[in-house]
Design a protein around this motif. Sequence first.
Motif, PDB file in Angstrom:
ATOM      1  N   THR A  13       9.671  -6.227   4.192  1.00  0.00           N
ATOM      2  CA  THR A  13       9.625  -7.488   4.744  1.00  0.00           C
ATOM      3  C   THR A  13       8.734  -8.508   3.770  1.00  0.00           C
ATOM      4  O   THR A  13       9.403  -9.750   3.262  1.00  0.00           O
ATOM      5  N   ILE A  14       7.489  -8.133   3.948  1.00  0.00           N
ATOM      6  CA  ILE A  14       6.594  -8.754   3.047  1.00  0.00           C
ATOM      7  C   ILE A  14       7.160  -8.911   1.582  1.00  0.00           C
ATOM      8  O   ILE A  14       7.007  -9.956   0.809  1.00  0.00           O
ATOM      9  N   ALA A  15       7.608  -7.768   1.045  1.00  0.00           N
ATOM     10  CA  ALA A  15       8.059  -7.681  -0.390  1.00  0.00           C
ATOM     11  C   ALA A  15       9.279  -8.764  -0.581  1.00  0.00           C
ATOM     12  O   ALA A  15       9.231  -9.431  -1.531  1.00  0.00           O
ATOM     13  N   LEU A  16      10.198  -8.796   0.485  1.00  0.00           N
ATOM     14  CA  LEU A  16      11.418  -9.620   0.155  1.00  0.00           C
ATOM     15  C   LEU A  16      10.878 -11.042   0.429  1.00  0.00           C
ATOM     16  O   LEU A  16      11.412 -11.908  -0.500  1.00  0.00           O
ATOM     17  N   ALA A  17       9.917 -11.355   1.148  1.00  0.00           N
ATOM     18  CA  ALA A  17       9.435 -12.717   1.463  1.00  0.00           C
ATOM     19  C   ALA A  17       8.686 -13.188   0.274  1.00  0.00           C
ATOM     20  O   ALA A  17       8.905 -14.287  -0.307  1.00  0.00           O
ATOM     21  N   TYR A  18       7.904 -12.356  -0.372  1.00  0.00           N
ATOM     22  CA  TYR A  18       6.991 -12.586  -1.464  1.00  0.00           C
ATOM     23  C   TYR A  18       7.953 -12.849  -2.696  1.00  0.00           C
ATOM     24  O   TYR A  18       7.626 -13.953  -3.366  1.00  0.00           O
ATOM     25  N   ASP A  19       8.901 -12.119  -3.136  1.00  0.00           N
ATOM     26  CA  ASP A  19       9.904 -12.599  -3.831  1.00  0.00           C
ATOM     27  C   ASP A  19      10.934 -13.649  -3.790  1.00  0.00           C
ATOM     28  O   ASP A  19      10.837 -14.389  -4.796  1.00  0.00           O
TER      29      ASP A  19
END
Length: 427
Positions: free
Chosen positions: A415-421
Motif C-alpha cells: 500500500t505504501i509503495a502504491l501510494a508513493y508511486d
Amino acid sequence: MIYKLWMSVVKEFLLLKRDLGGLIILFVMPLVLVITVTLIQDSTFKTVSDSKIEILLVNNDNGSVAKTVYDNLQKSNLFTVVTQINNIPLTEAVAKEAVYKGKYQLAIVIPENLSKDLQAKIDQNVQKIVSSIGSTDTVTHTETPKIINQKEVKLYFDPAVQMTFKNAVMNSIDKMISQIETHSIYTAFQEQLGEGSASFEQKSFITFKEIVPRVNNKEVLPNSTQHNVPAWTLFAMFFIVIPLSINIVKEKTQGTFVRLLTNPVSNRVVMLGKTITYSVICMIQFYMMVAVAVFLFPEIGLPPLNIEGHLFLMSIVALFSGFAAIGFGILLGTVAKTQEQSAPFGATSVIILAAIGGVWVPVFAMPKIMQIIAKSSPMNWGLNAFYDVLLRNASFLEIIPEISLLFLFFIITTTIALAYDKKKRAV
C-alpha cells in the motif's frame, strides 16, 4: 482482468528468464547455504556429544580427591585426559601456554594438598557438629581449630572457546567436586559415629529427567535440521527482495513502466502480477529446501527433516512469508531510484532482519532490548510459525497470529509503495 493479470505474470517470468544466471543463483545458493550450515552445526553437536575432547590435567595433589577427579574425567564420554606432553609431566605454566596457544581447549589445575586439607576441614566440621550434640568429650572444645584456607581448582580455557562450552564444563566440574565433598562428609560421619552405625545412602536423592514431547507415541527430538531448514529457507525467500527491486528499478529507468501505464492496465494489476510470479519462486525455493532436507540429508549423514503431517501447514507459512518478502521488495524497488541503491540496501536490510529475527542467534539469548526489537522482524514471525508447526505440533488456528502479521506486513508495504508511486507520478 484475468488476461491482463496473466500477461503481467508472463512479463515477469520473461524478465527473470533473461537473467538465467541470477535465477540459478537464487535457487542454488540457498541449497548450498542450508547444507553447509547444517553440516557445520551437526558436526559441532557430534563433537560435543560423540567425540572426546582432549583436556590437560595438572595434578599437584596426588591424593584421593585428585584420583577421583581423574577417574571421573576418564569415564566421561566428553573428555580424554592428558597428563603429559612429550612424555614430560605437565606443570601449570606448560598447560597454560598450551591452552592459550589454542593447542588444547581446557586445562584443569588441581592445587597442592587438596585431598589432605579437604579431609581436615570436613573432620573439623563433623567434630564440631558431633560435639554440639554431646557425642564426644568436652575436652575437644578447648582445642583451637587449625585454620585451613579455601582451595581453588583452576580452569584455563582457550580464548576462542564459546561461553556455552565454558559453562557446561564448569557446571560438570562443580558437580563432580560437590559429589566428592558429599562422599567425604558422609564417610567422616560414619567414622565419628562408630562401627555399629547404619551406613548412609550416598546416591543423589534428587535427579533430573527431561520429558520429551511425543506425537503418535513417538518422541519428538529436535535436531540441527529442524532448526536450520526453516531459518535458512526464510533467509533465501527474503533475498528475492534484490532481484524484485532491481527489476522494478529497471522498468522505471528504461521507460518500461511508463509504457505499461499508457496501456489500459492499472498499477495494481502490475504489482499483483509481480506478487504471483515471485510467490511461485518462493514456493519453489521452499519445496527444494524441503526435498534436500528429506532426501539428500540422510545420504550425507545429516538427520532428515520429518515433515509427516506438517507439510501443508509449513506450505502455508512459507506462502505468507513469501508475501512479506515480496511486499518488502516492491516497496524497496518503488522507493529506490537506481540499482546501486536497491541492491546494497536490499542485501543489507535482509541480513539485519535475519540477525534480529533469530535466524543466526536465538532470540532468548539476545539482550532484553533486542528481544523486543526482534518482535518487529517478519523473519521472526515466520520462524516462530515454522517452529510452532515442526517442533510444537501446532494447529492452523495456533499459527494464525504469525501468518496474519506476515500478510499485514505485505499489505502495508504494498500500500505504501502504491501510494508513493501515485504521489510521485502526480507531481
